[in-house]
Write a protein that holds these residues in place. Structure first.
Motif, mmCIF file in Angstrom:
data_model
loop_
_atom_site.group_PDB
_atom_site.id
_atom_site.type_symbol
_atom_site.label_atom_id
_atom_site.label_comp_id
_atom_site.label_asym_id
_atom_site.label_seq_id
_atom_site.Cartn_x
_atom_site.Cartn_y
_atom_site.Cartn_z
ATOM 1 N N ALA A 106 13.399 -4.776 13.411
ATOM 2 C CA ALA A 106 14.205 -5.124 14.578
ATOM 3 C C ALA A 106 13.876 -6.524 15.103
ATOM 4 N N GLU A 107 12.611 -6.921 14.958
ATOM 5 C CA GLU A 107 12.178 -8.216 15.476
ATOM 6 C C GLU A 107 12.112 -9.304 14.404
ATOM 7 N N GLY A 108 12.515 -8.972 13.181
ATOM 8 C CA GLY A 108 12.535 -9.969 12.107
ATOM 9 C C GLY A 108 11.162 -10.393 11.623
ATOM 10 N N VAL A 109 10.176 -9.492 11.728
ATOM 11 C CA VAL A 109 8.822 -9.787 11.230
ATOM 12 C C VAL A 109 8.749 -9.335 9.782
ATOM 13 N N GLY A 110 8.559 -10.270 8.867
ATOM 14 C CA GLY A 110 8.741 -9.980 7.449
ATOM 15 C C GLY A 110 7.503 -10.050 6.588
ATOM 16 N N ARG A 111 6.323 -9.778 7.163
ATOM 17 C CA ARG A 111 5.091 -9.802 6.357
ATOM 18 C C ARG A 111 4.175 -8.681 6.811
ATOM 19 N N ILE A 112 3.588 -7.962 5.848
ATOM 20 C CA ILE A 112 2.646 -6.901 6.211
ATOM 21 C C ILE A 112 1.583 -6.734 5.139
ATOM 22 N N VAL A 113 0.341 -6.686 5.567
ATOM 23 C CA VAL A 113 -0.798 -6.323 4.725
ATOM 24 C C VAL A 113 -1.215 -4.924 5.164
ATOM 25 N N PHE A 114 -1.179 -3.979 4.247
ATOM 26 C CA PHE A 114 -1.440 -2.580 4.581
ATOM 27 C C PHE A 114 -2.833 -2.174 4.122
ATOM 28 N N SER A 115 -3.597 -1.637 5.053
ATOM 29 C CA SER A 115 -4.910 -1.086 4.735
ATOM 30 C C SER A 115 -4.720 0.312 4.167
ATOM 31 N N SER A 116 -4.717 0.415 2.847
ATOM 32 C CA SER A 116 -4.550 1.695 2.176
ATOM 33 C C SER A 116 -5.932 2.278 1.882
ATOM 34 N N SER A 117 -6.042 3.063 0.847
ATOM 35 C CA SER A 117 -7.315 3.731 0.577
ATOM 36 C C SER A 117 -7.417 4.114 -0.890
ATOM 37 N N ALA A 118 -8.629 4.092 -1.405
ATOM 38 C CA ALA A 118 -8.867 4.603 -2.751
ATOM 39 C C ALA A 118 -8.743 6.116 -2.794
ATOM 40 N N ALA A 119 -8.602 6.762 -1.631
ATOM 41 C CA ALA A 119 -8.334 8.201 -1.614
ATOM 42 C C ALA A 119 -6.991 8.527 -2.254
ATOM 43 N N THR A 120 -6.152 7.525 -2.436
ATOM 44 C CA THR A 120 -4.879 7.744 -3.132
ATOM 45 C C THR A 120 -5.100 8.158 -4.586
ATOM 46 N N TYR A 121 -6.262 7.833 -5.157
ATOM 47 C CA TYR A 121 -6.535 8.155 -6.562
ATOM 48 C C TYR A 121 -7.035 9.588 -6.752
ATOM 49 N N GLY A 122 -7.519 10.202 -5.680
ATOM 50 C CA GLY A 122 -8.105 11.524 -5.840
ATOM 51 C C GLY A 122 -9.405 11.432 -6.612
ATOM 52 N N THR A 123 -9.530 12.224 -7.676
ATOM 53 C CA THR A 123 -10.720 12.202 -8.536
ATOM 54 C C THR A 123 -10.309 11.728 -9.922
ATOM 55 N N PRO A 124 -10.259 10.435 -10.131
ATOM 56 C CA PRO A 124 -9.784 9.913 -11.413
ATOM 57 C C PRO A 124 -10.768 10.190 -12.541
ATOM 58 N N ASP A 125 -10.235 10.480 -13.704
ATOM 59 C CA ASP A 125 -11.054 10.791 -14.876
ATOM 60 C C ASP A 125 -11.275 9.539 -15.713
ATOM 61 N N VAL A 126 -11.748 8.468 -15.075
ATOM 62 C CA VAL A 126 -12.018 7.207 -15.758
ATOM 63 C C VAL A 126 -13.312 6.636 -15.207
ATOM 64 N N ASP A 127 -13.997 5.814 -15.996
ATOM 65 C CA ASP A 127 -15.234 5.192 -15.529
ATOM 66 C C ASP A 127 -14.968 4.098 -14.497
ATOM 67 N N LEU A 128 -13.831 3.422 -14.644
ATOM 68 C CA LEU A 128 -13.517 2.301 -13.759
ATOM 69 C C LEU A 128 -12.054 2.390 -13.340
ATOM 70 N N VAL A 129 -11.836 2.558 -12.051
ATOM 71 C CA VAL A 129 -10.478 2.676 -11.517
ATOM 72 C C VAL A 129 -9.833 1.295 -11.455
ATOM 73 N N THR A 130 -8.619 1.185 -11.965
ATOM 74 C CA THR A 130 -7.834 -0.034 -11.839
ATOM 75 C C THR A 130 -6.539 0.295 -11.099
ATOM 76 N N GLU A 131 -5.767 -0.733 -10.830
ATOM 77 C CA GLU A 131 -4.492 -0.529 -10.140
ATOM 78 C C GLU A 131 -3.519 0.286 -10.975
ATOM 79 N N GLU A 132 -3.769 0.404 -12.272
ATOM 80 C CA GLU A 132 -2.902 1.193 -13.153
ATOM 81 C C GLU A 132 -3.332 2.657 -13.236
ATOM 82 N N THR A 133 -4.469 2.989 -12.664
ATOM 83 C CA THR A 133 -4.934 4.379 -12.680
ATOM 84 C C THR A 133 -3.956 5.249 -11.893
ATOM 85 N N PRO A 134 -3.529 6.384 -12.445
ATOM 86 C CA PRO A 134 -2.575 7.245 -11.734
ATOM 87 C C PRO A 134 -3.137 7.713 -10.391
#
Length: 326
Positions: A106-134
């Motif tokens: 509504a105010e025309g603010v067009g930039r955002i940096v979102f503080s997400s979390s590695a909790a999005t990965y759950g318990t990944p079955d890999v030694d090293l999590v990357t951005e491609e990890t499901p």
């Protein structure tokens, strides 16, 4: 023009605010103080007390302070508690993010940096999590952070269809520790560092949950990153978006190797001068042996670097804890 930091009176948010100021950037804070502290906000930084669920308040804040971008850290951050309080978690983290995005549009603010979390990965079955990890979140908290990422990406596509732009990136990270200054400290009742240091200060004995994992010393290995390093990369991300430099939609702010709970206990004894042998309790259900993320992509684009050692992390947390309790 200023950057709005939602949740800027919290432990991480207040460090981000100070990193912005050190970079010569104007900043404004909105925070409900549900877990933050007004005293964490510098006196010369505009502070709006309120929740991002209040659309009118958010809109007036964006307008009144000529906000050009948002670093979004406000939310309910306790993964374990989110299991028993899912509705609160989704209200704060999903509805809150949707409300923020609506008012930004509504105010025309067009930039955002979102503080997400590695909790999005759950318990990944890999030694090293990357951005491609499901992503397979295992708590309402992790799920809500992933939905937040989806909301932002979908709103960016909608903005593009309407002839506008929403430049964005999301930063995922695990355990944030330490303090850049003793005035700012972690007040979470759930995080390992404050729990250990408070226990030692009271004359108690910290506890390790399981020492028979398939790791070098038998205790769980995790990513621990210093809050000052984390704050710096939030500012770099914001400046990149403001300059028009394209960023990836998601970055991991990871250590690449991790440290064990036993190592943390050893360094805590060294830093505090309190000789102790931690109690060993049974494993907690669901605790994986190792979760460590790569920070290579963030190092390439966001100046991400582990500038602080484990000793630095513990020592700065201990100094802040002593200042707080003294």
């Amino acid at each position: 023009m200023a950057w709005l930091v939602t949740g800027g009176a919290g432990y991480i948010g207040s460090h981000v605010v100070r990193a912005f100021r050190e970079a010569g950037e104007e900043v404004v804070v909105i925070d409900s103080l549900s877990s933050g502290h007004a005293g964490f906000v510098p006196d010369d930084v505009p502070f709006v007390r309120g929740t991002i669920l209040d659309g009118d308040l958010v809109r007036h804040t964006l307008r009144d302070h000529a906000v050009s971008g948002v670093v979004h850290l406000a939310g309910f951050k306790y993964a374990g508690v989110s299991v028993s309080r899912p509705l609160l978690t989704y209200q704060q983290n999903v509805t809150g993010t949707a409300t923020l995005l609506e008012q930004m549009d509504a105010e025309g603010v067009g930039r955002i940096v979102f503080s997400s979390s590695a909790a999005t990965y759950g318990t990944p079955d890999v030694d090293l999590v990357t951005e491609e990890t499901p992503t397979h979140p295992e708590s309402p908290y992790g799920q809500s952070k992933l939905v937040g990422e989806w909301l932002i990406a979908d709103q960016a596509r909608a903005a593009e269809l309407a002839g506008g732009t929403l430049a964005h990136t999301s930063l995922r990270y695990f355990n944030v520790v330490g303090s850049a200054t003793p005035d700012l400290y972690d007040t979470s009742p759930h995080n390992l560092f404050p729990l250990v240091l408070q226990m030692l200060q009271r004359g108690g004995t910290p506890r390790i949950n399981g020492d028979d994992y398939d790791t070098p010393d038998g205790t769980c290995v995790r990513d621990y990153v210093h809050v000052a390093d984390l704050a710096h990369s939030h500012v770099v991300a914001a400046q990149a978006l403001e300059s028009g430099r394209p960023l990836e939609p998601v970055y991991n702010l990871g250590s690449g190797d991790g440290v064990s709970v036993r190592q943390i206990m050893d360094v805590a004894a060294e830093v505090t001068g309190i000789d102790f042998t931690p109690e060993v309790a049974p494993r907690r259900p669901g605790d994986p042996a190792r979760i460590v993320a790569s920070g290579e992509l963030a190092a390439r684009d966001l100046g991400w670097e582990m500038r602080h050692s484990l000793h630095d992390m513990v020592a700065s947390a201990w100094a802040a804890q002593q200042r707080h309790s003294g």
